[in-house]
Design an enzyme around this catalytic site. Structure first.
Site, PDB file in Angstrom:
ATOM      1  N   SER A  25      46.531  50.255  34.467  1.00 44.77           N
ATOM      2  CA  SER A  25      45.486  51.259  34.639  1.00 44.77           C
ATOM      3  C   SER A  25      46.092  52.639  34.856  1.00 44.77           C
ATOM      4  O   SER A  25      45.363  53.619  34.876  1.00 44.77           O
ATOM      5  CB  SER A  25      44.567  50.887  35.802  1.00 44.77           C
ATOM      6  OG  SER A  25      45.301  50.473  36.906  1.00 44.77           O
ATOM      7  N   HIS A  79      42.522  47.634  28.572  1.00 46.45           N
ATOM      8  CA  HIS A  79      42.301  47.752  30.016  1.00 46.45           C
ATOM      9  C   HIS A  79      40.941  47.176  30.416  1.00 46.45           C
ATOM     10  O   HIS A  79      39.890  47.734  30.077  1.00 46.45           O
ATOM     11  CB  HIS A  79      42.406  49.238  30.425  1.00 46.45           C
ATOM     12  CG  HIS A  79      42.208  49.461  31.882  1.00 46.45           C
ATOM     13  ND1 HIS A  79      41.454  50.493  32.401  1.00 46.45           N
ATOM     14  CD2 HIS A  79      42.661  48.767  32.958  1.00 46.45           C
ATOM     15  CE1 HIS A  79      41.458  50.419  33.723  1.00 46.45           C
ATOM     16  NE2 HIS A  79      42.181  49.387  34.075  1.00 46.45           N
ATOM     17  N   GLU A 114      38.642  49.435  27.983  1.00 46.72           N
ATOM     18  CA  GLU A 114      39.215  50.655  27.402  1.00 46.72           C
ATOM     19  C   GLU A 114      40.393  50.264  26.501  1.00 46.72           C
ATOM     20  O   GLU A 114      41.280  49.515  26.931  1.00 46.72           O
ATOM     21  CB  GLU A 114      39.705  51.599  28.502  1.00 46.72           C
ATOM     22  CG  GLU A 114      38.559  52.202  29.313  1.00 46.72           C
ATOM     23  CD  GLU A 114      39.030  53.052  30.493  1.00 46.72           C
ATOM     24  OE1 GLU A 114      38.403  54.083  30.765  1.00 46.72           O
ATOM     25  OE2 GLU A 114      40.028  52.686  31.159  1.00 46.72           O
ATOM     26  N   ASN A 167      38.810  55.210  35.505  1.00 42.12           N
ATOM     27  CA  ASN A 167      39.499  55.424  36.776  1.00 42.12           C
ATOM     28  C   ASN A 167      39.676  56.909  37.096  1.00 42.12           C
ATOM     29  O   ASN A 167      39.698  57.289  38.271  1.00 42.12           O
ATOM     30  CB  ASN A 167      40.851  54.710  36.791  1.00 42.12           C
ATOM     31  CG  ASN A 167      40.689  53.202  36.930  1.00 42.12           C
ATOM     32  OD1 ASN A 167      39.607  52.726  37.224  1.00 42.12           O
ATOM     33  ND2 ASN A 167      41.760  52.467  36.711  1.00 42.12           N
TER      34      ASN A 167
HETATM   35  N1  3HC Z   1      33.933  35.799  37.787  1.00 40.11           N
HETATM   36  C1  3HC Z   1      32.887  35.378  37.029  1.00 40.11           C
HETATM   37  N2  3HC Z   1      31.599  35.714  37.315  1.00 40.11           N
HETATM   38  C2  3HC Z   1      31.379  36.486  38.402  1.00 40.11           C
HETATM   39  C3  3HC Z   1      32.420  36.956  39.232  1.00 40.11           C
HETATM   40  C4  3HC Z   1      33.749  36.575  38.882  1.00 40.11           C
HETATM   41  N3  3HC Z   1      34.805  36.997  39.582  1.00 40.11           N
HETATM   42  N4  3HC Z   1      31.877  37.715  40.223  1.00 40.11           N
HETATM   43  C5  3HC Z   1      30.554  37.716  40.032  1.00 40.11           C
HETATM   44  N5  3HC Z   1      30.248  36.990  38.938  1.00 40.11           N
HETATM   45  C6  3HC Z   1      28.933  36.788  38.341  1.00 40.11           C
HETATM   46  C7  3HC Z   1      28.079  35.921  39.217  1.00 40.11           C
HETATM   47  O1  3HC Z   1      28.264  34.543  38.898  1.00 40.11           O
HETATM   48  C8  3HC Z   1      26.698  36.394  38.845  1.00 40.11           C
HETATM   49  O2  3HC Z   1      26.303  35.836  37.616  1.00 40.11           O
HETATM   50  P1  3HC Z   1      24.738  35.529  37.296  1.00 40.11           P
HETATM   51  O3  3HC Z   1      23.989  36.762  37.667  1.00 40.11           O
HETATM   52  O4  3HC Z   1      24.769  35.252  35.841  1.00 40.11           O
HETATM   53  O5  3HC Z   1      24.379  34.361  38.113  1.00 40.11           O
HETATM   54  C9  3HC Z   1      26.885  37.888  38.594  1.00 40.11           C
HETATM   55  O6  3HC Z   1      28.267  38.065  38.304  1.00 40.11           O
HETATM   56  C10 3HC Z   1      26.468  38.696  39.782  1.00 40.11           C
HETATM   57  O7  3HC Z   1      27.231  38.234  40.903  1.00 40.11           O
HETATM   58  P2  3HC Z   1      26.626  38.019  42.356  1.00 40.11           P
HETATM   59  O8  3HC Z   1      25.146  37.703  42.289  1.00 40.11           O
HETATM   60  O9  3HC Z   1      27.521  37.082  43.108  1.00 40.11           O
HETATM   61  O10 3HC Z   1      26.870  39.401  43.078  1.00 40.11           O
HETATM   62  P3  3HC Z   1      26.417  40.832  42.679  1.00 40.11           P
HETATM   63  O11 3HC Z   1      25.123  40.861  41.981  1.00 40.11           O
HETATM   64  O12 3HC Z   1      26.616  41.605  43.918  1.00 40.11           O
HETATM   65  O13 3HC Z   1      27.512  41.296  41.611  1.00 40.11           O
HETATM   66  C11 3HC Z   1      29.552  42.337  41.016  1.00 40.11           C
HETATM   67  C12 3HC Z   1      28.882  41.316  41.904  1.00 40.11           C
HETATM   68  C13 3HC Z   1      29.485  41.861  39.564  1.00 40.11           C
HETATM   69  C14 3HC Z   1      31.008  42.426  41.468  1.00 40.11           C
HETATM   70  C15 3HC Z   1      28.785  43.707  41.138  1.00 40.11           C
HETATM   71  O14 3HC Z   1      28.669  44.042  42.488  1.00 40.11           O
HETATM   72  C16 3HC Z   1      29.457  44.838  40.395  1.00 40.11           C
HETATM   73  O15 3HC Z   1      29.302  44.989  39.189  1.00 40.11           O
HETATM   74  N6  3HC Z   1      30.205  45.691  41.149  1.00 40.11           N
HETATM   75  C17 3HC Z   1      30.926  46.828  40.570  1.00 40.11           C
HETATM   76  C18 3HC Z   1      32.265  46.387  40.085  1.00 40.11           C
HETATM   77  C19 3HC Z   1      33.055  47.539  39.536  1.00 40.11           C
HETATM   78  O16 3HC Z   1      32.695  48.689  39.578  1.00 40.11           O
HETATM   79  N7  3HC Z   1      34.227  47.203  38.982  1.00 40.11           N
HETATM   80  C20 3HC Z   1      35.151  48.179  38.453  1.00 40.11           C
HETATM   81  C21 3HC Z   1      36.271  48.350  39.407  1.00 40.11           C
HETATM   82  S1  3HC Z   1      37.492  49.502  38.802  1.00 40.11           S
HETATM   83  C22 3HC Z   1      38.531  48.552  37.909  1.00 40.11           C
HETATM   84  O17 3HC Z   1      38.411  47.362  37.793  1.00 40.11           O
HETATM   85  C23 3HC Z   1      39.640  49.282  37.225  1.00 40.11           C
HETATM   86  C24 3HC Z   1      40.985  48.748  37.614  1.00 40.11           C
HETATM   87  O18 3HC Z   1      41.969  49.438  36.836  1.00 40.11           O
HETATM   88  C25 3HC Z   1      41.285  48.911  39.072  1.00 40.11           C
END
Ligand code: 3HC
Length: 283
Positions: A118, A139, A151, A189
């Site tokens: 990243s 990414h 990305e 990011n």
């Molecule tokens: N693997 C597979 N499926 C997953 C999962 C995982 N690790 N985590 C959650 N899920 C699925 C769940 O099974 C659920 O599926 P369903 O709706 O079909 O039943 C769905 O995702 C929603 O999960 P939850 O109901 O448990 O929980 P939330 O509704 O709170 O969602 C989340 C969790 C998907 C993490 C949501 O909060 C989200 O989208 N958060 C933002 C994440 C984000 O911004 N990520 C980017 C980070 S920056 C990055 O990654 C860049 C890097 O370079 C650092």
């Protein structure tokens, strides 16, 4: 056409990418330095797929098919026949360069080599190989099975064929691809981490509690999670290293990681992965 995918690195991102690829019909070879980590990755993948069957998101047949397409290895040589290898090892240039040199030696001339970095300059990895035109960034976001964006990073050295193949692969995973230039932070990011850093600045200045900042951004902007929950998900160490890379490239103090983040990393309060960050987690 990319059918056989090698994944190097047994962390959260590696196993998430493996899940995406296996579910969409790709053969996946997971390589970790230690068999226990590779086994743990497959166990996590099995749990994740089983949960999706329970929730009616995946059929039993699809689950079994995905699992059958995944194999593990400790031997880098086992990646020789892959059409694409994606590395997701530690964000350290020397480690990644050494890995790219090895992959370049081992893999066939037509194999595409990609990094999930990243922050690091993809071009430096490309020129460590004898195939710089066949190296790019792919990414993913955390959690990879859920996040729809990928990305595709085009270093100065990449050929159009490489970028097109990467795009086709990402689309075959059912995800949306955006093409970005090889700059620290790319698009997401570069925008997200100043926001997360500023949330820490607000907390340091006592404007509101972390719980209220998270509630405010969820309710006020419809974000799925607030900044402190997201910092814990990404990992505070990863977050500091992303901010440092943004700062290093721009020399703009605006990107410098906030002192509280650095102190929490020093205390090994890294977020979900260590059981404690801004919030506490069961392990
Ligand atoms: N693997 C597979 N499926 C997953 C999962 C995982 N690790 N985590 C959650 N899920 C699925 C769940 O099974 C659920 O599926 P369903 O709706 O079909 O039943 C769905 O995702 C929603 O999960 P939850 O109901 O448990 O929980 P939330 O509704 O709170 O969602 C989340 C969790 C998907 C993490 C949501 O909060 C989200 O989208 N958060 C933002 C994440 C984000 O911004 N990520 C980017 C980070 S920056 C990055 O990654 C860049 C890097 O370079 C650092």
């Amino acid at each position: 056409m990319i059918r056989r995918v090698g994944i190097v690195g047994a962390g959260i991102m590696g196993s998430g990418i493996a899940e995406c690829a296996a579910k969409t019909g790709h053969d996946v070879v997971l390589r970790s330095r230690h068999q226990e980590s590779a086994d743990a990755m497959v166990a996590a993948l099995e749990r994740s797929l089983a949960k999706q069957v329970e929730r009616g998101k995946l059929s039993e047949e699809e689950r079994a098919g995905a699992i059958s397409r995944v194999s593990t290895t400790c031997d880098l040589e086992a990646l020789a026949g892959c059409h694409l290898v994606i590395e997701s090892v530690v964000e350290d240039m020397a480690t990644k360069k050494a890995l790219f040199r090895d992959l370049d030696r081992i893999c066939g001339d037509r194999t595409l080599l990609a990094t999930n970095t990243s922050t690091l300059a993809v071009v430096e990895l490309a020129v460590a190989t004898r195939r710089p035109e066949r190296v790019c960034g792919i990414h993913f976001f955390n959690p990879a099975p859920v996040m729809t964006l990928v990305e595709i990073v085009r270093p100065l050295t990449a050929g159009d064929e490489t970028i097109d193949a990467a795009r086709s692969f990402v689309e075959a995973l059912g995800k949306t691809a955006v093409e970005v230039q090889d700059r620290a932070g790319f698009v997401v990011n570069a925008l997200l981490f100043p926001y997360l850093n500023n949330a820490v600045r607000l907390l340091e200045s006592g404007v509101a509690t972390k719980e209220d900042v998270d509630l405010a951004m969820k309710g006020g902007c419809n974000f799925p999670m607030g900044p402190f929950a997201l910092l814990d998900l990404v990992g505070l160490d990863t977050s500091v290293s992303i901010l440092e890379a943004l700062y290093e490239e721009s020399k703009d103090p605006y990107f410098a990681p906030r002192p509280l983040l650095k102190r929490m990393v020093a205390a090994r309060q890294l977020g979900r992965k260590s059981g404690r960050g801004f919030y506490d987690y069961e392990r």
